[in-house]
Design a protein around this motif. Sequence first.
Motif, PDB file in Angstrom:
ATOM      1  N   ALA A 257      90.642 -15.640  -4.900  1.00 13.16           N
ATOM      2  CA  ALA A 257      90.952 -16.889  -5.594  1.00 13.16           C
ATOM      3  C   ALA A 257      90.806 -16.674  -7.092  1.00 13.16           C
ATOM      4  CB  ALA A 257      90.037 -18.022  -5.130  1.00 13.16           C
ATOM      5  N   VAL A 258      91.666 -17.348  -7.848  1.00 11.47           N
ATOM      6  CA  VAL A 258      91.579 -17.364  -9.312  1.00 11.47           C
ATOM      7  C   VAL A 258      91.395 -18.815  -9.738  1.00 11.47           C
ATOM      8  CG1 VAL A 258      92.729 -16.871 -11.502  1.00 11.47           C
ATOM      9  CG2 VAL A 258      93.044 -15.320  -9.551  1.00 11.47           C
ATOM     10  N   VAL A 259      90.332 -19.077 -10.496  1.00 14.42           N
ATOM     11  CA  VAL A 259      90.020 -20.426 -10.962  1.00 14.42           C
ATOM     12  C   VAL A 259      90.248 -20.483 -12.468  1.00 14.42           C
ATOM     13  CG1 VAL A 259      88.215 -22.168 -11.245  1.00 14.42           C
ATOM     14  CG2 VAL A 259      88.338 -20.822  -9.128  1.00 14.42           C
ATOM     15  N   PHE A 260      91.159 -21.352 -12.883  1.00 15.47           N
ATOM     16  CA  PHE A 260      91.381 -21.598 -14.304  1.00 15.47           C
ATOM     17  C   PHE A 260      90.527 -22.794 -14.704  1.00 15.47           C
ATOM     18  CE2 PHE A 260      95.295 -19.401 -13.089  1.00 15.47           C
ATOM     19  CZ  PHE A 260      95.395 -18.459 -14.111  1.00 15.47           C
ATOM     20  N   LEU A 261      89.549 -22.538 -15.561  1.00 18.12           N
ATOM     21  CA  LEU A 261      88.592 -23.581 -15.937  1.00 18.12           C
ATOM     22  C   LEU A 261      88.927 -24.073 -17.336  1.00 18.12           C
ATOM     23  CD1 LEU A 261      86.116 -25.079 -14.895  1.00 18.12           C
ATOM     24  CD2 LEU A 261      84.685 -23.311 -15.904  1.00 18.12           C
ATOM     25  N   HIS A 262      89.447 -25.275 -17.394  1.00 21.14           N
ATOM     26  CA  HIS A 262      89.914 -25.864 -18.637  1.00 21.14           C
ATOM     27  C   HIS A 262      88.752 -26.179 -19.562  1.00 21.14           C
ATOM     28  CE1 HIS A 262      90.272 -29.708 -20.774  1.00 21.14           C
ATOM     29  NE2 HIS A 262      91.498 -29.364 -21.065  1.00 21.14           N
ATOM     30  N   GLY A 263      88.916 -25.937 -20.852  1.00 25.05           N
ATOM     31  CA  GLY A 263      87.789 -26.140 -21.735  1.00 25.05           C
ATOM     32  C   GLY A 263      88.070 -26.798 -23.054  1.00 25.05           C
ATOM     33  N   THR A 264      89.206 -27.455 -23.218  1.00 26.50           N
ATOM     34  CA  THR A 264      89.442 -28.093 -24.508  1.00 26.50           C
ATOM     35  C   THR A 264      88.524 -29.298 -24.672  1.00 26.50           C
ATOM     36  OG1 THR A 264      91.128 -28.980 -25.991  1.00 26.50           O
ATOM     37  CG2 THR A 264      91.227 -29.683 -23.715  1.00 26.50           C
TER      38      THR A 264
ATOM     39  N   TYR B 175     101.831 -23.376 -17.001  1.00 27.63           N
ATOM     40  CA  TYR B 175     101.384 -21.987 -17.030  1.00 27.63           C
ATOM     41  C   TYR B 175     100.792 -21.569 -15.696  1.00 27.63           C
ATOM     42  CZ  TYR B 175      98.733 -17.811 -17.723  1.00 27.63           C
ATOM     43  OH  TYR B 175      98.239 -16.545 -17.563  1.00 27.63           O
ATOM     44  N   VAL B 176      99.956 -22.417 -15.110  1.00 28.55           N
ATOM     45  CA  VAL B 176      99.322 -22.071 -13.837  1.00 28.55           C
ATOM     46  C   VAL B 176     100.389 -21.869 -12.758  1.00 28.55           C
ATOM     47  CG1 VAL B 176      97.781 -22.903 -12.024  1.00 28.55           C
ATOM     48  CG2 VAL B 176      97.155 -23.200 -14.420  1.00 28.55           C
ATOM     49  N   ASN B 177     101.415 -22.709 -12.754  1.00 29.00           N
ATOM     50  CA  ASN B 177     102.497 -22.545 -11.781  1.00 29.00           C
ATOM     51  C   ASN B 177     103.267 -21.253 -12.024  1.00 29.00           C
ATOM     52  OD1 ASN B 177     101.851 -24.990 -10.582  1.00 29.00           O
ATOM     53  ND2 ASN B 177     103.301 -26.158 -11.817  1.00 29.00           N
ATOM     54  N   LEU B 178     103.511 -20.927 -13.296  1.00 30.87           N
ATOM     55  CA  LEU B 178     104.217 -19.689 -13.632  1.00 30.87           C
ATOM     56  C   LEU B 178     103.399 -18.466 -13.215  1.00 30.87           C
ATOM     57  CD1 LEU B 178     106.804 -18.658 -15.063  1.00 30.87           C
ATOM     58  CD2 LEU B 178     105.483 -18.611 -17.187  1.00 30.87           C
ATOM     59  N   PHE B 179     102.096 -18.499 -13.504  1.00 31.94           N
ATOM     60  CA  PHE B 179     101.180 -17.422 -13.115  1.00 31.94           C
ATOM     61  C   PHE B 179     101.187 -17.245 -11.595  1.00 31.94           C
ATOM     62  CE2 PHE B 179      97.013 -16.148 -11.556  1.00 31.94           C
ATOM     63  CZ  PHE B 179      96.699 -15.048 -12.337  1.00 31.94           C
ATOM     64  N   THR B 180     101.087 -18.348 -10.883  1.00 32.91           N
ATOM     65  CA  THR B 180     101.025 -18.302  -9.418  1.00 32.91           C
ATOM     66  C   THR B 180     102.282 -17.656  -8.842  1.00 32.91           C
ATOM     67  OG1 THR B 180      99.676 -20.313  -9.403  1.00 32.91           O
ATOM     68  CG2 THR B 180     100.760 -19.702  -7.343  1.00 32.91           C
TER      69      THR B 180
ATOM     70  N   ILE C  53      97.067 -15.448  -3.035  1.00 40.79           N
ATOM     71  CA  ILE C  53      95.763 -15.655  -3.656  1.00 40.79           C
ATOM     72  C   ILE C  53      95.665 -17.140  -4.002  1.00 40.79           C
ATOM     73  CG2 ILE C  53      94.322 -15.137  -5.666  1.00 40.79           C
ATOM     74  CD1 ILE C  53      95.660 -12.378  -5.776  1.00 40.79           C
ATOM     75  N   SER C  54      94.552 -17.768  -3.673  1.00 40.04           N
ATOM     76  CA  SER C  54      94.374 -19.183  -3.973  1.00 40.04           C
ATOM     77  C   SER C  54      94.211 -19.370  -5.483  1.00 40.04           C
ATOM     78  CB  SER C  54      93.146 -19.730  -3.239  1.00 40.04           C
ATOM     79  OG  SER C  54      92.990 -21.104  -3.496  1.00 40.04           O
ATOM     80  N   ILE C  55      94.974 -20.296  -6.055  1.00 39.49           N
ATOM     81  CA  ILE C  55      94.945 -20.550  -7.495  1.00 39.49           C
ATOM     82  C   ILE C  55      94.534 -22.004  -7.725  1.00 39.49           C
ATOM     83  CG2 ILE C  55      96.215 -20.421  -9.662  1.00 39.49           C
ATOM     84  CD1 ILE C  55      96.098 -17.756  -8.226  1.00 39.49           C
ATOM     85  N   LEU C  56      93.511 -22.222  -8.559  1.00 43.28           N
ATOM     86  CA  LEU C  56      93.043 -23.573  -8.855  1.00 43.28           C
ATOM     87  C   LEU C  56      92.952 -23.773 -10.360  1.00 43.28           C
ATOM     88  CD1 LEU C  56      91.272 -22.463  -6.214  1.00 43.28           C
ATOM     89  CD2 LEU C  56      90.324 -24.764  -6.381  1.00 43.28           C
ATOM     90  N   ARG C  57      93.310 -24.958 -10.793  1.00 41.48           N
ATOM     91  CA  ARG C  57      93.057 -25.385 -12.172  1.00 41.48           C
ATOM     92  C   ARG C  57      92.037 -26.507 -12.111  1.00 41.48           C
ATOM     93  NH1 ARG C  57      96.994 -29.114 -15.965  1.00 41.48           N
ATOM     94  NH2 ARG C  57      95.671 -29.116 -17.841  1.00 41.48           N
ATOM     95  N   ILE C  58      90.854 -26.274 -12.683  1.00 40.13           N
ATOM     96  CA  ILE C  58      89.770 -27.244 -12.626  1.00 40.13           C
ATOM     97  C   ILE C  58      89.488 -27.757 -14.037  1.00 40.13           C
ATOM     98  CG2 ILE C  58      87.327 -27.591 -12.100  1.00 40.13           C
ATOM     99  CD1 ILE C  58      87.574 -25.523  -9.911  1.00 40.13           C
ATOM    100  N   LEU C  59      89.392 -29.060 -14.164  1.00 42.26           N
ATOM    101  CA  LEU C  59      89.051 -29.696 -15.433  1.00 42.26           C
ATOM    102  C   LEU C  59      87.597 -30.117 -15.414  1.00 42.26           C
ATOM    103  CD1 LEU C  59      89.690 -31.119 -18.132  1.00 42.26           C
ATOM    104  CD2 LEU C  59      90.448 -33.097 -16.802  1.00 42.26           C
TER     105      LEU C  59
END
Length: 307
Positions: free
Chosen positions: A55-62, A140-145, A156-162
Amino acid sequence: MPVGNDFQHAVYSRADPGNRVGYREYVSSAPPDSPAWQDAMAALGTQLASARIRAVVFLHGTFLGTDPFGIQRLDEAGGLKRGYSRGIPGVDALLALMREDTNGLPRWPGGPMPPFGDDDQIKTRLDEQVGDAGNFTSAYVNLFTKAIHRDLPSPISILRILWSCEHHHLGRAQAAIRLIHRLKTLCGELTLGADDRILIQAHGQAGLLPALISNLLVPGESPGRARFFEILKSTAEPEHLDTLLQSRTMLNGVSLDVVTLGTPVRYGWNPSGIGKLLHIINHRPMRIDGKRWLAKMELPQITMEMP
């Protein structure tokens, strides 16, 4: 940071970091979604799969919003309105910088403020307002996936977490235990075991959450962890706190690998609580004395330059 760090804060140092730091020059390559970019990303997807990244977790940080200093809670409670600034030079200007109506930051349309919810509406608003500045957009997350899955037999499981984007210790601590709870759920959903790995990519301030988690996932007891639990008892959601108390076994031995992008030096990391760790910063080595590690961006010199 050393093994057994136990929540000690990281420190700034002017000493040469030696081989702990590597410098890479940015070289423009194939544009996103071009055939060459797709080929390169597909190859990286194969490497991730062979390394057992499940799994890849994209952790948003703005921290876009009108409360980048996390001061709004205190101001709403009256803590900044009781005359504390009387007679202290410069404090009035500092408080003006922190307050919503005088800090020079425009209000969001509709007025959402931290703590942000991890929902599609807020994510869409962030994408519209900030694009990819400190933010992993849905596009971007959709393009990466799509790109990394091209040659893979199993996805691979892909998540975007805010995370909540609250910039004070309590807000980050609460967000860290919510993230642990989400990772536990993910391990159960994917039936992950001791040979599996999860890759967390954290933008900016969001990298402070896995820093806290690295101190929570180490074996054994520690005074720092006990104090952390005690502070959260009155504020944490019960199921999240239960997860936290079981944190050293809840991931079934799954390794958490972390990449941070511009995370500030604040919390110390405990290397024994996670797998591999890589910090990436946008460094400008413009010094002429050879001390590249001391280069820094041009920063505001007075409070009212910050907006």
